[in-house]
Design a protein around this motif. Structure first.
Motif, PDB file in Angstrom:
ATOM      1  N   ASP A  95       0.804  -1.222   0.000  1.00 34.38           N
ATOM      2  CA  ASP A  95       0.000   0.000   0.000  1.00 34.38           C
ATOM      3  C   ASP A  95       0.836   1.271   0.000  1.00 34.38           C
ATOM      4  OD1 ASP A  95      -2.336  -1.509   0.070  1.00 34.38           O
ATOM      5  OD2 ASP A  95      -2.246  -1.671   2.247  1.00 34.38           O
ATOM      6  N   VAL A  96       2.145   1.131  -0.157  1.00 32.96           N
ATOM      7  CA  VAL A  96       3.014   2.307  -0.104  1.00 32.96           C
ATOM      8  C   VAL A  96       3.863   2.340  -1.361  1.00 32.96           C
ATOM      9  CG1 VAL A  96       4.835   3.490   1.170  1.00 32.96           C
ATOM     10  CG2 VAL A  96       3.134   2.145   2.405  1.00 32.96           C
ATOM     11  N   ALA A  97       3.618   3.336  -2.199  1.00 35.31           N
ATOM     12  CA  ALA A  97       4.452   3.504  -3.387  1.00 35.31           C
ATOM     13  C   ALA A  97       5.788   4.101  -2.966  1.00 35.31           C
ATOM     14  CB  ALA A  97       3.759   4.419  -4.391  1.00 35.31           C
ATOM     15  N   GLY A  98       6.864   3.619  -3.587  1.00 36.82           N
ATOM     16  CA  GLY A  98       8.192   4.114  -3.244  1.00 36.82           C
ATOM     17  C   GLY A  98       8.715   3.449  -1.981  1.00 36.82           C
ATOM     18  N   ILE A  99       9.732   4.066  -1.402  1.00 32.48           N
ATOM     19  CA  ILE A  99      10.344   3.536  -0.176  1.00 32.48           C
ATOM     20  C   ILE A  99       9.554   4.069   1.012  1.00 32.48           C
ATOM     21  CG2 ILE A  99      12.439   3.488   1.215  1.00 32.48           C
ATOM     22  CD1 ILE A  99      13.989   3.887  -1.437  1.00 32.48           C
ATOM     23  N   PRO A 100       9.045   3.181   1.884  1.00 29.39           N
ATOM     24  CA  PRO A 100       8.222   3.638   3.015  1.00 29.39           C
ATOM     25  C   PRO A 100       9.000   4.553   3.958  1.00 29.39           C
ATOM     26  CG  PRO A 100       8.186   1.247   2.835  1.00 29.39           C
ATOM     27  CD  PRO A 100       9.216   1.735   1.884  1.00 29.39           C
ATOM     28  N   GLU A 101       8.280   5.464   4.573  1.00 30.31           N
ATOM     29  CA  GLU A 101       8.883   6.335   5.585  1.00 30.31           C
ATOM     30  C   GLU A 101       9.386   5.488   6.743  1.00 30.31           C
ATOM     31  OE1 GLU A 101       7.418   9.954   8.459  1.00 30.31           O
ATOM     32  OE2 GLU A 101       6.373   9.639   6.571  1.00 30.31           O
ATOM     33  N   GLY A 102      10.569   5.804   7.241  1.00 30.53           N
ATOM     34  CA  GLY A 102      11.147   5.044   8.348  1.00 30.53           C
ATOM     35  C   GLY A 102      11.593   3.659   7.930  1.00 30.53           C
ATOM     36  N   PHE A 103      12.019   3.513   6.669  1.00 28.43           N
ATOM     37  CA  PHE A 103      12.357   2.195   6.136  1.00 28.43           C
ATOM     38  C   PHE A 103      13.453   1.493   6.938  1.00 28.43           C
ATOM     39  CE2 PHE A 103      15.072  -0.397   3.311  1.00 28.43           C
ATOM     40  CZ  PHE A 103      14.196  -1.453   3.131  1.00 28.43           C
TER      41      PHE A 103
END
Length: 198
Positions: free
Chosen positions: A129-137
């Motif tokens: 459900d998250v496009a790109g690299i998720p925040e706090g990866f």
């Protein structure tokens, strides 16, 4: 209305008939003092009992359970913390099927999914459900690698919007420019799904 301990004490002593239990008397004042302390003790015991149960804990109970774990779950609400801790506490020697691993990831509040690759000893982890690299990866990665069996090779898979998806939302370059989004912003806007490995 709940009965206070002062009222309990008065009702216990009244049948004896030897104490003046009217409000404002010395005897009633003494019972009021005892009752107030007992009310406080009962409230503390209720709070402690609540915190000892994972399904009702709200503060120090959750903190004590988290202290037993190597990391804190990624959660926003108290309910999410409870679910994450319950998922982590379910991990056992037979908790390494894909279903159990994904249940644990979900329970930890991590919006990630692990899938077998068909190649023994390797899994793909993606964030549906998250496009790109998720925040706090980096924090998510540390938790995921703690949950997944250590012998597995992990490939993290990220997805971005395709040009067709961007063109659907912004038919012209002028529309895209008017949105105020950067190229990266266009690549991750909305909730499409198309996995591209990074």
């Amino acid at each position: 209305m709940t009965l206070r301990f002062e009222d309990y004490l008065v009702s216990l002593l009244r049948p004896l008939g030897v104490y003046d239990l009217r409000t404002g008397t010395i005897n009633r004042g003494e019972l009021a003092a005892y009752g107030a302390r007992l009310d406080g003790a009962e409230a503390e015991l209720d709070h402690t009992a609540r915190e000892m149960n994972l399904t009702t804990a709200e503060d120090f109970g959750l903190e004590r359970i988290e202290a037993l774990l190597p990391y804190r779950p990624v959660c926003v609400t108290v309910q999410q913390r409870r679910e994450a801790l319950a998922a982590l506490l379910r991990i056992s020697g037979d908790s390494f099927t894909p279903e159990a691993i994904n249940d644990t990831l979900r329970g930890c509040g991590i919006n990630a999914r692990a899938e077998e690759t068909g190649r023994p000893g390797y899994v793909d982890v993606y964030f549906p459900d998250v496009a790109g690299i998720p925040e706090g990866f980096e924090q998510l990665r540390a938790i995921i690698e703690e949950i997944l069996p250590s012998h597995l090779g992990i490939t993290y898979v990220f997805w971005y919007n395709t040009w067709a998806m961007v063109a659907e939302w912004h038919p012209t370059f002028g529309d895209a420019a008017a949105s105020g989004l950067s190229w990266y912003g266009l690549a991750i806007e909305n909730d499409g799904f198309g996995k591209d490995e990074e």
